[in-house]
Every structure is written in structure tokens, then in C-alpha cells.
Design a protein around this motif. Structure first.
Motif, mmCIF file in Angstrom:
data_model
loop_
_atom_site.group_PDB
_atom_site.id
_atom_site.type_symbol
_atom_site.label_atom_id
_atom_site.label_comp_id
_atom_site.label_asym_id
_atom_site.label_seq_id
_atom_site.Cartn_x
_atom_site.Cartn_y
_atom_site.Cartn_z
ATOM 1 N N ILE A 42 0.988 -1.746 -0.078
ATOM 2 C CA ILE A 42 0.085 0.431 -0.097
ATOM 3 C C ILE A 42 0.767 1.248 -0.083
ATOM 4 N N LEU A 43 0.418 1.854 -1.450
ATOM 5 C CA LEU A 43 1.527 3.419 -1.085
ATOM 6 C C LEU A 43 0.753 4.570 -0.317
ATOM 7 N N SER A 44 -0.697 4.619 -0.493
ATOM 8 C CA SER A 44 -1.223 5.780 0.527
ATOM 9 C C SER A 44 -2.326 5.760 0.419
ATOM 10 N N ILE A 45 -3.303 5.649 1.536
ATOM 11 C CA ILE A 45 -4.530 5.711 1.544
ATOM 12 C C ILE A 45 -5.231 6.924 1.384
ATOM 13 N N ASN A 46 -5.575 7.920 0.561
ATOM 14 C CA ASN A 46 -6.443 9.017 0.475
ATOM 15 C C ASN A 46 -7.392 9.628 1.322
ATOM 16 N N VAL A 47 -8.279 8.560 1.701
ATOM 17 C CA VAL A 47 -9.597 8.634 2.278
ATOM 18 C C VAL A 47 -9.900 7.071 3.228
ATOM 19 N N VAL B 41 -20.813 7.449 8.257
ATOM 20 C CA VAL B 41 -20.742 8.014 9.203
ATOM 21 C C VAL B 41 -19.791 8.763 9.692
ATOM 22 N N ALA B 42 -18.339 8.569 8.827
ATOM 23 C CA ALA B 42 -17.665 9.962 9.342
ATOM 24 C C ALA B 42 -15.890 9.279 8.394
ATOM 25 N N LYS B 43 -15.131 10.022 7.628
ATOM 26 C CA LYS B 43 -14.012 9.353 6.990
ATOM 27 C C LYS B 43 -13.043 10.730 7.403
ATOM 28 N N ILE B 44 -12.605 10.138 7.438
ATOM 29 C CA ILE B 44 -10.586 11.031 7.470
ATOM 30 C C ILE B 44 -9.704 10.568 6.493
ATOM 31 N N THR B 45 -9.007 12.366 5.910
ATOM 32 C CA THR B 45 -8.271 11.981 4.492
ATOM 33 C C THR B 45 -6.725 11.516 5.481
ATOM 34 N N ASN B 46 -5.908 11.792 4.047
ATOM 35 C CA ASN B 46 -5.127 11.126 4.931
ATOM 36 C C ASN B 46 -3.830 12.495 5.078
ATOM 37 N N ASP B 47 -4.772 14.008 5.152
ATOM 38 C CA ASP B 47 -4.011 14.844 5.629
ATOM 39 C C ASP B 47 -5.388 15.495 7.084
ATOM 40 N N ASP B 48 -5.672 14.968 7.622
ATOM 41 C CA ASP B 48 -7.064 14.361 8.765
ATOM 42 C C ASP B 48 -7.364 14.992 8.603
ATOM 43 N N SER B 49 -8.621 15.944 7.680
ATOM 44 C CA SER B 49 -9.588 16.942 7.331
ATOM 45 C C SER B 49 -10.750 15.539 7.733
ATOM 46 N N ASP C 191 -3.856 5.607 11.612
ATOM 47 C CA ASP C 191 -2.690 5.861 12.169
ATOM 48 C C ASP C 191 -2.099 5.214 10.745
ATOM 49 N N ASN C 192 -1.385 6.078 10.119
ATOM 50 C CA ASN C 192 -0.758 5.938 9.037
ATOM 51 C C ASN C 192 0.004 4.972 8.828
ATOM 52 N N ALA C 193 1.175 4.785 9.444
ATOM 53 C CA ALA C 193 2.148 3.714 10.280
ATOM 54 C C ALA C 193 1.475 2.067 9.842
ATOM 55 N N LYS C 194 0.286 2.363 10.198
ATOM 56 C CA LYS C 194 -0.517 0.824 10.913
ATOM 57 C C LYS C 194 -1.655 0.543 9.199
ATOM 58 N N ASN C 195 -1.551 1.891 9.544
ATOM 59 C CA ASN C 195 -2.507 1.683 7.947
ATOM 60 C C ASN C 195 -4.423 1.098 8.112
ATOM 61 N N THR C 196 -4.709 1.589 9.791
ATOM 62 C CA THR C 196 -5.127 1.929 10.597
ATOM 63 C C THR C 196 -6.101 2.787 10.840
ATOM 64 N N VAL C 197 -7.835 2.823 10.069
ATOM 65 C CA VAL C 197 -8.326 3.499 10.792
ATOM 66 C C VAL C 197 -9.512 3.200 11.947
ATOM 67 N N TYR C 198 -9.665 3.654 12.917
ATOM 68 C CA TYR C 198 -10.563 3.701 14.175
ATOM 69 C C TYR C 198 -12.092 4.259 13.929
ATOM 70 N N LEU C 199 -13.049 4.203 14.912
ATOM 71 C CA LEU C 199 -14.163 5.175 14.979
ATOM 72 C C LEU C 199 -14.567 4.879 16.622
ATOM 73 N N GLN C 200 -14.139 5.816 17.491
ATOM 74 C CA GLN C 200 -14.873 6.106 18.512
ATOM 75 C C GLN C 200 -16.138 6.351 18.770
ATOM 76 N N MET C 201 -16.535 5.441 19.226
ATOM 77 C CA MET C 201 -17.892 6.186 19.609
ATOM 78 C C MET C 201 -18.632 5.956 20.462
ATOM 79 N N ASP D 66 -9.978 3.987 -0.020
ATOM 80 C CA ASP D 66 -9.498 4.365 -1.119
ATOM 81 C C ASP D 66 -7.992 4.985 -0.963
ATOM 82 N N LEU D 67 -7.321 3.645 -1.806
ATOM 83 C CA LEU D 67 -6.416 4.395 -1.739
ATOM 84 C C LEU D 67 -5.331 3.549 -2.951
ATOM 85 N N VAL D 68 -4.057 3.628 -3.045
ATOM 86 C CA VAL D 68 -2.812 3.381 -4.246
ATOM 87 C C VAL D 68 -2.436 1.824 -3.197
#
Length: 125
Positions: free
Chosen positions: A29-34, A49-57, A73-83, A99-101
Motif C-alpha cells: 500500500i503506497l497511500s490511503i487517501n481516504v 458515518v465518518a471519514k478522514i483524509t490523509n491530511d486528517d480532514s 494511524d498511517n504507519a499501521k494503515n489503520t482507521v479507528y472509530l470511537q463511538m 480509497d487507496l493506491v
């Protein structure tokens, strides 16, 4: 190929909290845009529900603003959702989306959108 593996769903009482995780793995995985979370309740359409871009928007559905928080966590290619402050109407299957390359074994690059398998979140009243 890339896989998105979700974890953290379950049964919780109203007012409780859960934390969902989604890790992308597989091809290089080279980059995960969203990265984002969607949900689908029985008889309803899948909704953001929610989304986050690679610049944390970040973007949130109005129904979860102030209660849910998305992070990555970009180093782990992981996204979290605290509910937090969960409500019965939050009950749904939650799906991770990315959405990734990535780079194939042939060395070529490709851009693609992926979905996780879904994790059930049930909030009891």
C-alpha cells in the motif's frame, strides 16, 4: 489484493461506548487517501458515518457529531472509530472503506476503493 479487516463491534447498552478498528493489508500500500466508516441498518440504505483524509480532514454525519470520533494511524494503515454515548438508533452493520493506491507484484500501480466485511454494532435500550 488488499483486505480491510474490521474489529471491535458488539453489544452495548445505550450510553455506552465501543471502538472500531479497521486495518488494511495485502498488497504493498503506497497511500490511503481516504478511510471511512459507513453503516447499514436493516431495511435502510448504507450511509456515511465518518471519514478522514490523509491530511486528517474529517467529515461526520450530523447524527453522530459530538459523539463519534474518527482517527487514523498511517504507519499501521489503520482507521479507528470511537463511538460514545451510543443510542439504539446506532444499531447497524458498520463497514470500513478505503480509497487507496497500491503496487501489484508486477510493479504496476493501481488505485481502488475497498470495503471491509462489516462488523455488527447493537445498542440495547
Amino acid at each position: 489484493q488488499v483486505q480491510l479487516v474490521e474489529s471491535g463491534g458488539g453489544l452495548v447498552q445505550a450510553g455506552g461506548s465501543l471502538r472500531l478498528s479497521c486495518a488494511a493489508s495485502g498488497s504493498i500500500i503506497l497511500s490511503i487517501n481516504v478511510m471511512g466508516w459507513y453503516r447499514q441498518a436493516p431495511g435502510k440504505q448504507r450511509e456515511l458515518v465518518a471519514k478522514i483524509t490523509n491530511d486528517d480532514s474529517t467529515t461526520y454525519a450530523d447524527s453522530v457529531k459530538g459523539r463519534f470520533a474518527i482517527s487514523r494511524d498511517n504507519a499501521k494503515n489503520t482507521v479507528y472509530l470511537q463511538m460514545n454515548s451510543l443510542k439504539p438508533e446506532d444499531t447497524a452493520v458498520y463497514y470500513c472503506n478505503a480509497d487507496l493506491v497500491a503496487r501489484q507484484s508486477t510493479g504496476s500501480y493501481y488505485s481502488k476503493n475497498y470495503w471491509g466485511q462489516g462488523t455488527q454494532v447493537t445498542v440495547s435500550s
